[in-house]
Design a protein around this motif. Structure first.
Motif, mmCIF file in Angstrom:
data_model
loop_
_atom_site.group_PDB
_atom_site.id
_atom_site.type_symbol
_atom_site.label_atom_id
_atom_site.label_comp_id
_atom_site.label_asym_id
_atom_site.label_seq_id
_atom_site.Cartn_x
_atom_site.Cartn_y
_atom_site.Cartn_z
ATOM 1 N N UNK A 159 24.344 9.212 8.757
ATOM 2 C CA UNK A 159 23.338 10.224 9.042
ATOM 3 C C UNK A 159 23.122 10.295 10.546
ATOM 4 N N UNK A 199 15.638 4.328 5.888
ATOM 5 C CA UNK A 199 15.881 5.233 7.006
ATOM 6 C C UNK A 199 14.603 6.001 7.320
ATOM 7 N N UNK A 247 29.254 3.011 -4.036
ATOM 8 C CA UNK A 247 28.628 3.044 -2.703
ATOM 9 C C UNK A 247 27.139 2.734 -2.748
ATOM 10 N N UNK A 248 26.434 3.337 -3.720
ATOM 11 C CA UNK A 248 24.976 3.191 -3.706
ATOM 12 C C UNK A 248 24.496 1.956 -4.478
ATOM 13 N N UNK A 259 17.903 -0.965 2.062
ATOM 14 C CA UNK A 259 18.248 -0.187 3.259
ATOM 15 C C UNK A 259 17.270 0.984 3.357
ATOM 16 N N UNK A 271 17.917 13.690 4.895
ATOM 17 C CA UNK A 271 19.147 13.243 5.565
ATOM 18 C C UNK A 271 19.510 14.280 6.636
ATOM 19 N N UNK A 283 30.143 9.675 0.561
ATOM 20 C CA UNK A 283 29.215 9.930 -0.548
ATOM 21 C C UNK A 283 29.898 9.932 -1.914
ATOM 22 N N UNK A 284 31.227 10.058 -1.911
ATOM 23 C CA UNK A 284 31.951 10.055 -3.183
ATOM 24 C C UNK A 284 32.565 8.687 -3.502
ATOM 25 N N UNK A 285 32.457 7.725 -2.610
ATOM 26 C CA UNK A 285 33.052 6.404 -2.895
ATOM 27 C C UNK A 285 32.353 5.798 -4.109
ATOM 28 N N UNK A 345 23.392 4.358 6.605
ATOM 29 C CA UNK A 345 22.551 3.825 5.538
ATOM 30 C C UNK A 345 23.255 4.311 4.275
ATOM 31 N N UNK A 346 24.194 3.543 3.802
ATOM 32 C CA UNK A 346 25.153 3.926 2.764
ATOM 33 C C UNK A 346 26.113 4.974 3.343
ATOM 34 N N UNK A 347 25.624 6.189 3.607
ATOM 35 C CA UNK A 347 26.467 7.193 4.233
ATOM 36 C C UNK A 347 25.999 7.387 5.678
ATOM 37 N N UNK A 359 24.106 -2.435 -1.061
ATOM 38 C CA UNK A 359 23.492 -1.967 0.188
ATOM 39 C C UNK A 359 24.421 -2.099 1.399
#
Lengths: 77, 336
Positions: free
Chosen positions: B324, B180, B120-121, B178, B239, B115-117, B320-322, B124
Protein backbone atom coordinates in the motif's frame (compact mmCIF):
# COMPACT_ATOMS: atom_id res chain seq x y z
CA UNK A 1 -12.92 -24.09 22.08
CA UNK A 2 -16.58 -24.27 21.09
CA UNK A 3 -17.12 -22.43 17.85
CA UNK A 4 -19.55 -19.56 17.50
CA UNK A 5 -19.23 -19.72 13.71
CA UNK A 6 -22.36 -20.69 11.81
CA UNK A 7 -21.90 -23.66 9.49
CA UNK A 8 -20.73 -23.06 5.95
CA UNK A 9 -24.22 -23.64 4.55
CA UNK A 10 -25.71 -20.77 6.58
CA UNK A 11 -27.10 -18.37 3.96
CA UNK A 12 -25.57 -15.36 5.69
CA UNK A 13 -22.13 -16.42 4.43
CA UNK A 14 -23.47 -16.08 0.90
CA UNK A 15 -25.00 -12.72 1.81
CA UNK A 16 -21.60 -11.55 3.08
CA UNK A 17 -19.80 -12.76 -0.03
CA UNK A 18 -22.41 -11.26 -2.36
CA UNK A 19 -22.31 -7.95 -0.45
CA UNK A 20 -25.94 -8.25 0.67
CA UNK A 21 -24.51 -7.96 4.15
CA UNK A 22 -21.83 -5.27 4.25
CA UNK A 23 -19.49 -5.23 7.18
CA UNK A 24 -16.56 -3.00 8.07
CA UNK A 25 -13.82 -5.07 9.65
CA UNK A 26 -11.28 -3.59 12.00
CA UNK A 27 -8.82 -6.47 11.53
CA UNK A 28 -6.83 -5.62 8.40
CA UNK A 29 -6.38 -9.22 7.27
CA UNK A 30 -10.12 -9.88 7.58
CA UNK A 31 -11.02 -6.91 5.39
CA UNK A 32 -8.48 -7.95 2.76
CA UNK A 33 -9.50 -11.62 2.83
CA UNK A 34 -13.25 -11.03 2.62
CA UNK A 35 -12.82 -8.32 0.02
CA UNK A 36 -10.65 -10.61 -2.13
CA UNK A 37 -13.38 -13.24 -2.16
CA UNK A 38 -16.20 -10.75 -2.78
CA UNK A 39 -14.28 -9.50 -5.82
CA UNK A 40 -13.56 -13.01 -7.05
CA UNK A 41 -17.25 -13.85 -6.86
CA UNK A 42 -18.20 -10.63 -8.63
CA UNK A 43 -15.91 -11.56 -11.50
CA UNK A 44 -17.33 -15.06 -11.84
CA UNK A 45 -20.52 -15.77 -9.95
CA UNK A 46 -20.70 -19.55 -10.26
CA UNK A 47 -21.34 -22.19 -7.63
CA UNK A 48 -17.77 -23.43 -8.03
CA UNK A 49 -16.36 -19.94 -7.36
CA UNK A 50 -18.69 -19.56 -4.39
CA UNK A 51 -17.43 -22.83 -2.91
CA UNK A 52 -13.82 -21.68 -3.29
CA UNK A 53 -14.70 -18.35 -1.68
CA UNK A 54 -16.61 -19.80 1.25
CA UNK A 55 -13.81 -22.29 1.95
CA UNK A 56 -11.25 -19.47 2.04
CA UNK A 57 -13.33 -17.12 4.19
CA UNK A 58 -14.56 -19.84 6.55
CA UNK A 59 -11.03 -21.09 7.11
CA UNK A 60 -9.93 -17.51 7.84
CA UNK A 61 -12.75 -16.99 10.33
CA UNK A 62 -11.91 -20.29 11.99
CA UNK A 63 -8.27 -19.31 12.40
CA UNK A 64 -9.06 -15.85 13.78
CA UNK A 65 -12.38 -16.66 15.46
CA UNK A 66 -11.38 -15.19 18.80
CA UNK A 67 -10.20 -11.91 17.28
CA UNK A 68 -13.30 -11.72 15.07
CA UNK A 69 -15.75 -12.40 17.89
CA UNK A 70 -17.45 -8.99 17.62
CA UNK A 71 -17.49 -9.10 13.81
CA UNK A 72 -19.08 -12.56 13.87
CA UNK A 73 -21.71 -11.38 16.33
CA UNK A 74 -22.50 -8.40 14.10
CA UNK A 75 -22.53 -10.27 10.77
CA UNK A 76 -24.57 -13.21 12.04
CA UNK A 77 -26.91 -11.34 14.41
CA UNK B 1 16.28 -12.44 22.42
CA UNK B 2 15.69 -8.93 23.59
CA UNK B 3 13.08 -6.58 22.20
CA UNK B 4 14.85 -3.53 20.75
CA UNK B 5 13.67 -0.80 18.43
CA UNK B 6 16.08 2.12 18.07
CA UNK B 7 18.77 3.94 16.15
CA UNK B 8 22.18 2.43 16.83
CA UNK B 9 25.73 2.92 15.63
CA UNK B 10 27.31 0.30 13.37
CA UNK B 11 29.46 -0.81 16.32
CA UNK B 12 26.46 -1.27 18.59
CA UNK B 13 24.54 -3.10 15.87
CA UNK B 14 27.54 -5.37 15.25
CA UNK B 15 27.72 -6.25 18.94
CA UNK B 16 24.03 -7.12 18.95
CA UNK B 17 24.36 -9.26 15.81
CA UNK B 18 27.24 -11.14 17.41
CA UNK B 19 24.89 -12.34 20.17
CA UNK B 20 23.32 -14.60 17.51
CA UNK B 21 19.86 -13.15 17.99
CA UNK B 22 17.67 -12.12 15.05
CA UNK B 23 17.53 -8.49 13.94
CA UNK B 24 15.80 -6.37 11.36
CA UNK B 25 18.00 -3.48 10.28
CA UNK B 26 17.47 -0.40 8.12
CA UNK B 27 20.20 1.98 7.16
CA UNK B 28 22.49 3.46 4.59
CA UNK B 29 24.17 0.88 2.36
CA UNK B 30 27.67 1.88 3.50
CA UNK B 31 26.77 1.16 7.13
CA UNK B 32 24.86 -2.06 6.45
CA UNK B 33 27.83 -3.31 4.41
CA UNK B 34 30.06 -2.98 7.50
CA UNK B 35 27.92 -5.23 9.67
CA UNK B 36 29.09 -8.77 10.45
CA UNK B 37 27.31 -11.86 9.18
CA UNK B 38 24.51 -13.08 11.41
CA UNK B 39 20.79 -13.57 11.77
CA UNK B 40 19.63 -10.33 10.24
CA UNK B 41 18.09 -8.86 7.16
CA UNK B 42 18.50 -5.27 6.13
CA UNK B 43 17.02 -2.74 3.79
CA UNK B 44 18.56 0.49 2.57
CA UNK B 45 17.28 3.89 3.59
CA UNK B 46 18.71 6.76 5.56
CA UNK B 47 15.39 8.28 6.58
CA UNK B 48 13.64 7.33 9.79
CA UNK B 49 10.66 8.23 11.89
CA UNK B 50 11.59 8.59 15.55
CA UNK B 51 8.89 9.69 17.97
CA UNK B 52 6.84 10.85 14.99
CA UNK B 53 9.60 13.16 13.70
CA UNK B 54 11.72 12.62 10.60
CA UNK B 55 15.42 11.95 10.97
CA UNK B 56 17.99 11.72 8.17
CA UNK B 57 20.94 9.66 9.32
CA UNK B 58 23.57 8.05 7.11
CA UNK B 59 25.79 6.90 9.97
CA UNK B 60 23.45 4.95 12.23
CA UNK B 61 21.02 2.12 11.58
CA UNK B 62 17.53 1.46 12.90
CA UNK B 63 17.67 -1.93 14.54
CA UNK B 64 14.78 -4.06 15.75
CA UNK B 65 15.24 -7.07 18.02
CA UNK B 66 12.43 -9.33 19.11
CA UNK B 67 11.04 -10.57 22.45
CA UNK B 68 12.45 -13.80 23.79
CA UNK B 69 9.36 -15.85 22.94
CA UNK B 70 9.70 -14.98 19.22
CA UNK B 71 11.70 -17.66 17.42
CA UNK B 72 13.28 -17.11 14.04
CA UNK B 73 12.55 -20.01 11.68
CA UNK B 74 14.66 -18.89 8.74
CA UNK B 75 15.86 -16.12 6.49
CA UNK B 76 14.94 -16.68 2.87
CA UNK B 77 15.80 -14.89 -0.36
CA UNK B 78 13.08 -14.62 -3.01
CA UNK B 79 13.47 -13.92 -6.69
CA UNK B 80 10.50 -12.80 -8.81
CA UNK B 81 9.59 -16.45 -9.53
CA UNK B 82 9.54 -17.53 -5.89
CA UNK B 83 8.01 -14.50 -4.16
CA UNK B 84 4.46 -15.92 -4.57
CA UNK B 85 5.41 -18.67 -2.08
CA UNK B 86 6.37 -16.24 0.69
CA UNK B 87 3.18 -16.83 2.70
CA UNK B 88 3.41 -20.60 2.25
CA UNK B 89 6.90 -20.49 3.78
CA UNK B 90 5.64 -18.60 6.82
CA UNK B 91 4.90 -20.33 10.12
CA UNK B 92 1.36 -21.45 10.89
CA UNK B 93 1.41 -19.23 13.98
CA UNK B 94 3.97 -16.50 13.53
CA UNK B 95 4.78 -13.62 11.26
CA UNK B 96 7.09 -12.72 8.42
CA UNK B 97 9.02 -9.57 7.65
CA UNK B 98 9.55 -8.87 3.97
CA UNK B 99 11.92 -6.32 2.43
CA UNK B 100 12.03 -5.57 -1.30
CA UNK B 101 14.07 -2.95 -3.14
CA UNK B 102 12.05 -0.30 -4.98
CA UNK B 103 11.78 -1.14 -8.66
CA UNK B 104 12.96 -4.73 -8.19
CA UNK B 105 11.30 -7.58 -10.09
CA UNK B 106 9.92 -9.24 -6.93
CA UNK B 107 8.45 -5.92 -5.79
CA UNK B 108 6.66 -5.47 -9.12
CA UNK B 109 5.37 -9.05 -9.07
CA UNK B 110 4.24 -8.62 -5.46
CA UNK B 111 2.55 -5.27 -6.16
CA UNK B 112 0.52 -6.71 -8.99
CA UNK B 113 -0.29 -10.24 -7.86
CA UNK B 114 0.11 -10.65 -4.09
CA UNK B 115 -3.61 -10.12 -3.33
CA UNK B 116 -4.18 -13.38 -5.20
CA UNK B 117 -1.43 -15.40 -3.48
CA UNK B 118 -2.90 -18.34 -1.61
CA UNK B 119 -2.45 -18.24 2.17
CA UNK B 120 -1.51 -14.53 2.01
CA UNK B 121 -4.00 -13.32 4.60
CA UNK B 122 -3.55 -16.35 6.86
CA UNK B 123 0.07 -15.62 7.78
CA UNK B 124 0.84 -12.08 8.96
CA UNK B 125 3.31 -10.35 6.66
CA UNK B 126 4.72 -6.91 7.26
CA UNK B 127 7.55 -5.14 5.51
CA UNK B 128 8.49 -2.37 3.19
CA UNK B 129 9.95 -1.27 -0.08
CA UNK B 130 13.50 -0.12 0.49
CA UNK B 131 14.89 3.14 -0.82
CA UNK B 132 18.10 5.07 -0.41
CA UNK B 133 19.61 8.53 -0.02
CA UNK B 134 17.45 10.44 -2.48
CA UNK B 135 20.13 12.59 -4.19
CA UNK B 136 22.08 9.43 -5.11
CA UNK B 137 19.11 7.41 -6.37
CA UNK B 138 18.70 6.76 -10.06
CA UNK B 139 15.99 4.14 -10.66
CA UNK B 140 17.01 3.74 -14.30
CA UNK B 141 20.70 3.30 -13.59
CA UNK B 142 22.35 -0.02 -14.42
CA UNK B 143 24.85 0.76 -11.65
CA UNK B 144 24.12 -1.07 -8.45
CA UNK B 145 25.30 1.80 -6.26
CA UNK B 146 22.47 3.99 -7.57
CA UNK B 147 19.72 1.54 -6.60
CA UNK B 148 18.02 0.53 -3.32
CA UNK B 149 19.06 -2.82 -1.86
CA UNK B 150 18.30 -5.57 0.59
CA UNK B 151 20.85 -7.45 2.68
CA UNK B 152 20.88 -11.07 3.78
CA UNK B 153 22.92 -11.05 6.98
CA UNK B 154 23.47 -14.80 6.94
CA UNK B 155 25.14 -14.85 3.52
CA UNK B 156 26.42 -11.28 3.52
CA UNK B 157 24.81 -10.75 0.14
CA UNK B 158 23.50 -7.35 -0.88
CA UNK B 159 21.16 -7.30 -3.87
CA UNK B 160 19.01 -4.93 -5.93
CA UNK B 161 16.73 -7.52 -7.49
CA UNK B 162 15.62 -9.97 -4.81
CA UNK B 163 13.43 -9.83 -1.71
CA UNK B 164 14.58 -10.93 1.74
CA UNK B 165 12.21 -12.37 4.31
CA UNK B 166 12.57 -13.44 7.91
CA UNK B 167 10.02 -15.98 9.06
CA UNK B 168 9.23 -16.18 12.79
CA UNK B 169 7.16 -18.54 14.91
CA UNK B 170 5.18 -17.63 18.01
CA UNK B 171 4.04 -19.67 20.98
CA UNK B 172 0.37 -20.70 21.00
CA UNK B 173 -0.54 -17.95 23.49
CA UNK B 174 0.63 -15.15 21.19
CA UNK B 175 -0.70 -13.83 17.90
CA UNK B 176 0.77 -11.34 15.45
CA UNK B 177 -1.47 -8.54 14.23
CA UNK B 178 -0.53 -6.35 11.28
CA UNK B 179 -2.07 -2.89 11.30
CA UNK B 180 -2.12 0.06 8.95
CA UNK B 181 -3.03 3.69 9.39
CA UNK B 182 -3.66 6.24 6.69
CA UNK B 183 -3.81 9.98 7.30
CA UNK B 184 -6.11 10.41 4.29
CA UNK B 185 -9.87 10.22 3.90
CA UNK B 186 -12.01 9.97 0.80
CA UNK B 187 -13.11 13.32 -0.64
CA UNK B 188 -16.85 13.67 -0.27
CA UNK B 189 -17.32 14.74 -3.89
CA UNK B 190 -14.87 12.24 -5.40
CA UNK B 191 -16.04 10.34 -8.43
CA UNK B 192 -15.81 6.56 -8.31
CA UNK B 193 -12.67 5.63 -10.24
CA UNK B 194 -12.41 2.22 -11.88
CA UNK B 195 -9.94 0.66 -14.27
CA UNK B 196 -10.03 -1.86 -17.08
CA UNK B 197 -7.36 -4.50 -17.34
CA UNK B 198 -6.02 -6.06 -14.22
CA UNK B 199 -3.14 -5.40 -11.86
CA UNK B 200 -1.93 -2.25 -13.56
CA UNK B 201 0.92 -0.04 -12.46
CA UNK B 202 0.88 1.99 -15.68
CA UNK B 203 -2.37 3.86 -16.12
CA UNK B 204 -3.84 5.85 -18.99
CA UNK B 205 -7.59 5.37 -19.18
CA UNK B 206 -9.95 5.11 -16.24
CA UNK B 207 -13.69 5.34 -15.69
CA UNK B 208 -14.96 8.16 -13.50
CA UNK B 209 -18.51 7.41 -12.46
CA UNK B 210 -18.58 5.13 -15.49
CA UNK B 211 -17.37 7.73 -18.00
CA UNK B 212 -14.08 6.96 -19.74
CA UNK B 213 -11.36 9.60 -19.33
CA UNK B 214 -7.61 9.82 -19.63
CA UNK B 215 -6.82 9.90 -15.92
CA UNK B 216 -3.48 11.81 -16.00
CA UNK B 217 -5.02 14.52 -18.17
CA UNK B 218 -8.17 14.62 -16.03
CA UNK B 219 -6.08 15.12 -12.91
CA UNK B 220 -4.11 17.99 -14.41
CA UNK B 221 -7.07 19.67 -16.10
CA UNK B 222 -9.19 19.49 -12.95
CA UNK B 223 -6.42 20.51 -10.55
CA UNK B 224 -6.77 17.32 -8.53
CA UNK B 225 -4.25 17.31 -5.69
CA UNK B 226 -2.34 14.15 -6.57
CA UNK B 227 -0.02 14.46 -3.58
CA UNK B 228 -2.79 12.59 -1.80
CA UNK B 229 -3.49 9.04 -2.95
CA UNK B 230 -6.50 7.25 -4.36
CA UNK B 231 -8.20 5.12 -1.77
CA UNK B 232 -10.16 1.88 -1.97
CA UNK B 233 -12.34 0.40 0.74
CA UNK B 234 -11.60 -3.27 1.38
CA UNK B 235 -14.52 -4.24 3.60
CA UNK B 236 -13.88 -1.35 5.93
CA UNK B 237 -10.11 -1.17 5.50
CA UNK B 238 -8.82 1.89 3.59
CA UNK B 239 -6.04 1.00 1.16
CA UNK B 240 -4.14 3.77 -0.64
CA UNK B 241 -2.64 3.81 -4.10
CA UNK B 242 -0.14 6.63 -4.59
CA UNK B 243 0.24 8.78 -7.65
CA UNK B 244 3.72 9.58 -9.01
CA UNK B 245 5.47 12.74 -7.80
CA UNK B 246 4.85 14.36 -11.16
CA UNK B 247 2.10 13.75 -13.72
CA UNK B 248 2.75 14.75 -17.32
CA UNK B 249 1.28 13.59 -20.61
CA UNK B 250 -1.33 10.89 -20.95
CA UNK B 251 0.29 8.06 -18.99
CA UNK B 252 1.48 7.64 -15.42
CA UNK B 253 3.30 5.04 -13.38
CA UNK B 254 1.50 4.48 -10.09
CA UNK B 255 3.46 3.53 -7.00
CA UNK B 256 1.11 0.61 -6.32
CA UNK B 257 -1.04 -1.44 -8.65
CA UNK B 258 -4.72 -0.80 -9.29
CA UNK B 259 -7.16 -3.66 -9.84
CA UNK B 260 -10.01 -3.76 -12.32
CA UNK B 261 -12.62 -4.90 -9.82
CA UNK B 262 -11.86 -2.33 -7.12
CA UNK B 263 -13.44 1.11 -6.78
CA UNK B 264 -11.08 3.97 -5.95
CA UNK B 265 -11.71 7.55 -4.92
CA UNK B 266 -9.63 10.72 -4.59
CA UNK B 267 -8.65 11.65 -1.06
CA UNK B 268 -7.74 14.59 1.11
CA UNK B 269 -5.83 14.86 4.35
CA UNK B 270 -7.96 13.88 7.30
CA UNK B 271 -8.23 16.71 9.74
CA UNK B 272 -8.49 14.93 13.03
CA UNK B 273 -5.49 15.76 15.20
CA UNK B 274 -4.88 12.09 15.97
CA UNK B 275 -3.25 11.65 12.59
CA UNK B 276 -0.33 13.72 13.86
CA UNK B 277 0.01 11.98 17.19
CA UNK B 278 -0.13 8.37 16.21
CA UNK B 279 2.38 7.33 18.84
CA UNK B 280 -0.34 7.92 21.41
CA UNK B 281 -2.53 5.35 19.68
CA UNK B 282 0.08 2.63 19.56
CA UNK B 283 0.49 0.25 22.44
CA UNK B 284 4.23 0.37 23.09
CA UNK B 285 4.07 -2.94 24.97
CA UNK B 286 2.77 -4.67 21.87
CA UNK B 287 4.64 -2.74 19.16
CA UNK B 288 7.39 -4.70 17.42
CA UNK B 289 8.22 -2.89 14.20
CA UNK B 290 6.72 -0.62 11.62
CA UNK B 291 7.36 1.78 8.81
CA UNK B 292 6.02 5.07 7.51
CA UNK B 293 5.64 6.29 3.95
CA UNK B 294 8.42 8.76 3.14
CA UNK B 295 6.08 10.74 0.90
CA UNK B 296 3.83 11.51 3.86
CA UNK B 297 6.91 13.08 5.45
CA UNK B 298 8.15 14.90 2.34
CA UNK B 299 4.74 16.33 1.48
CA UNK B 300 2.73 16.65 4.66
CA UNK B 301 5.19 17.06 7.52
CA UNK B 302 3.56 19.48 9.96
CA UNK B 303 5.47 21.17 12.76
CA UNK B 304 8.19 18.58 12.30
CA UNK B 305 5.78 15.68 12.68
CA UNK B 306 5.07 13.09 10.02
CA UNK B 307 1.39 12.22 9.57
CA UNK B 308 0.89 8.86 11.26
CA UNK B 309 4.63 8.40 11.76
CA UNK B 310 5.55 5.21 13.61
CA UNK B 311 9.04 4.40 14.87
CA UNK B 312 11.09 2.79 12.11
CA UNK B 313 12.30 3.54 8.62
CA UNK B 314 10.65 5.94 6.19
CA UNK B 315 9.83 3.77 3.23
CA UNK B 316 8.84 3.74 -0.42
CA UNK B 317 5.85 1.40 -0.17
CA UNK B 318 4.45 -0.23 2.92
CA UNK B 319 3.70 -3.93 3.10
CA UNK B 320 0.81 -5.07 5.25
CA UNK B 321 0.09 -8.37 3.51
CA UNK B 322 -0.11 -6.48 0.19
CA UNK B 323 1.65 -3.29 -0.80
CA UNK B 324 0.00 0.00 0.00
CA UNK B 325 1.07 3.60 -0.26
CA UNK B 326 1.00 6.81 1.77
CA UNK B 327 0.46 4.75 4.91
CA UNK B 328 2.09 3.56 8.08
CA UNK B 329 2.10 -0.15 8.79
CA UNK B 330 3.15 -1.87 11.97
CA UNK B 331 3.21 -5.18 13.76
CA UNK B 332 1.90 -5.85 17.22
CA UNK B 333 2.05 -9.03 19.25
CA UNK B 334 -1.02 -9.76 21.32
CA UNK B 335 -2.27 -12.44 23.67
CA UNK B 336 -3.99 -15.15 21.60
Amino acid sequence: MDTILPSKDDCRWRDLLESKITHNFSLLAAGLCVSRNIRMLKRKNTEETYQTAIEDVYMFFQKYEKMLKNDIAEIFK
Amino acid sequence: MVSISKLASAEEAAKLIETGNAYLISGDERVLAKLPKGNWIGGTTCYFSIGGKAVEDRDNVFITGFPEFVKMKCIKTYSENFIPSVAKDACENGFSILLMPAGSEPSLQYAQFSPMYSDLFFRPIIGWITGMYLPDWNPASPHKEKRPKVFNGQTGECEINVAEAMHFSLPANKVAVVKTISPFKVKENSPVITFEGNNSLIVKEAYLNGKQVNLPKYIIENNIDYRTPMQANYSGIPINVSFPSEIQGDEMLLRQAVFSDVEYRFTEMAEQPDTYSINNLIDKEKYICGCTCIFNHLTFNKNGYIPCGVDGPLTFGEIAYQIMGNASTYLELEEA
